[in-house]
Every structure is written in C-alpha cells, then in structure tokens.
Write a protein that holds these residues in place. Structure first.
Motif, mmCIF file in Angstrom:
data_model
loop_
_atom_site.group_PDB
_atom_site.id
_atom_site.type_symbol
_atom_site.label_atom_id
_atom_site.label_comp_id
_atom_site.label_asym_id
_atom_site.label_seq_id
_atom_site.Cartn_x
_atom_site.Cartn_y
_atom_site.Cartn_z
ATOM 1 N N MET A 169 0.922 -1.124 0.053
ATOM 2 C CA MET A 169 -0.004 0.009 0.084
ATOM 3 C C MET A 169 0.748 1.202 0.030
ATOM 4 S SD MET A 169 -3.005 1.272 2.508
ATOM 5 C CE MET A 169 -4.423 0.295 1.983
ATOM 6 N N TYR A 170 1.886 1.394 0.744
ATOM 7 C CA TYR A 170 2.903 2.262 0.808
ATOM 8 C C TYR A 170 3.359 2.653 -0.682
ATOM 9 C CZ TYR A 170 3.555 3.547 5.960
ATOM 10 O OH TYR A 170 3.366 3.660 7.104
ATOM 11 N N GLN A 171 3.714 1.774 -1.374
ATOM 12 C CA GLN A 171 4.324 1.968 -2.624
ATOM 13 C C GLN A 171 3.289 2.615 -3.445
ATOM 14 O OE1 GLN A 171 5.215 -0.921 -1.024
ATOM 15 N NE2 GLN A 171 7.344 -0.030 -0.417
ATOM 16 N N GLN A 172 2.073 2.110 -3.522
ATOM 17 C CA GLN A 172 0.902 2.603 -4.300
ATOM 18 C C GLN A 172 0.326 3.964 -3.802
ATOM 19 O OE1 GLN A 172 -1.998 -0.499 -3.874
ATOM 20 N NE2 GLN A 172 -0.639 -2.047 -5.189
ATOM 21 N N THR A 173 0.480 4.274 -2.852
ATOM 22 C CA THR A 173 -0.057 5.935 -2.312
ATOM 23 C C THR A 173 0.969 6.938 -2.895
ATOM 24 O OG1 THR A 173 -0.859 4.758 -0.264
ATOM 25 C CG2 THR A 173 -0.469 7.244 -0.059
ATOM 26 N N ARG A 174 0.324 8.146 -3.373
ATOM 27 C CA ARG A 174 1.010 8.894 -4.226
ATOM 28 C C ARG A 174 1.111 10.207 -3.109
ATOM 29 N NH1 ARG A 174 3.530 6.309 -6.310
ATOM 30 N NH2 ARG A 174 3.079 4.726 -7.892
ATOM 31 N N HIS A 175 -0.047 10.425 -2.502
ATOM 32 C CA HIS A 175 -0.019 11.681 -1.443
ATOM 33 C C HIS A 175 0.020 11.291 0.001
ATOM 34 C CE1 HIS A 175 -0.848 16.239 -0.838
ATOM 35 N NE2 HIS A 175 -0.220 15.896 -0.216
ATOM 36 N N PHE A 176 0.859 11.275 0.810
ATOM 37 C CA PHE A 176 0.848 10.875 2.328
ATOM 38 C C PHE A 176 0.466 12.218 2.842
ATOM 39 C CE2 PHE A 176 3.312 7.529 0.210
ATOM 40 C CZ PHE A 176 3.112 6.558 0.975
ATOM 41 N N ARG A 177 -0.619 12.194 3.898
ATOM 42 C CA ARG A 177 -0.853 13.159 4.672
ATOM 43 C C ARG A 177 -0.778 12.765 6.029
ATOM 44 N NH1 ARG A 177 -5.485 13.975 1.082
ATOM 45 N NH2 ARG A 177 -4.711 15.465 -0.432
#
Length: 137
Positions: free
Chosen positions: A1-9
């Motif tokens: 999931m971390y690799q697929q996430t584009r914008h972390f908040r």
C-alpha cells in the motif's frame, strides 16, 4: 500500500510519524507499547519492518505532507542516545524545497506549523535539552 500511495498526509500529535522514525526510536516506542499492553515484545522485528516501509520516502514519485506537533521533539522515547539519533534524523528528511501545500484538512494546523530554519531550530533545541533531564521510557 505504501508504494501505491501517491500523496501521504500524516499528523503526529504525540510521536514522530512512523515513516520518519529511526530504528532505535521505533524499537523503544514499540517496546513501551508492548509492555503497557502486556503483549509479547517483538519490537525489534516490528521496528525493522517500519524502517523497511520508510524507504517510500526516497523511492518513487510520492508527495508528503507531514505535520508533527512540537511536543514530539520533547517527549523522550528511549534513552538519550536513541532520542538524539531520532532528532538528528529529522532535518535530513525535511528538505524545505520538498514541502507541498497542505490539503484542506491540514489548513488550520498548518497555520501553526513552522518549517525550514525555525523547524530545524526546534529540533536543535530539543537535542540540547536532552542533557538537562533524566531518561524517560
């Protein structure tokens, strides 16, 4: 999931966000949680996994909006050496040129946030204060 996430908040009110933690700091925090909950202490393995996931900071085309409270610089997790390592790690991962505009959900909190030189000054002050008090786990 971390690799697929584009914008972390990520908002951290009481600890350094996991993806910014050093292995020693993560192990100390997770060990404290395990002791409090009375669960088996697999903190070293869990900390290693946390560090592995934090590679996302340096790989791919992700954007990050990380907003820790100043208190995370003062609340000691682990011994002074672990905390100094953690605080020393923060300026290395917070290049001001990479700070994106906060999303609407962060607007009120971001008005209170500091970044760049003032943020580095807070980290430096917290490192200095480590010699002024005892160890807290």
């Amino acid at each position: 999931m971390y690799q697929q996430t584009r914008h972390f908040r990520v908002y951290g009110s009481n600890v350094v966000p996991g993806m910014l933690q050093t292995e020693a700091s993560a192990a100390a925090l997770l060990s404290t949680v395990a002791a409090f909950q009375g669960t088996p202490d697999d903190s070293q393995t869990a900390a290693e996994s946390r560090i592995e996931r934090s590679r996302v900071l340096h790989e791919g085309s992700h954007r990050f909006a990380l907003l820790p409270e100043e208190a995370v610089l003062r609340d000691r997790i682990g011994d002074a050496s672990a905390m100094a390592g953690q605080l020393g790690h923060l300026p290395a991962v917070m290049a001001p040129s990479e700070v994106a505009t906060y999303a609407k959900a962060f607007s009120e909190l971001s008005e209170l946030a500091v970044c760049g030189a003032p943020a580095r000054a807070l980290v430096s002050d917290a490192i200095t204060s480590l010699g002024q008090c005892g160890t807290v786990n």
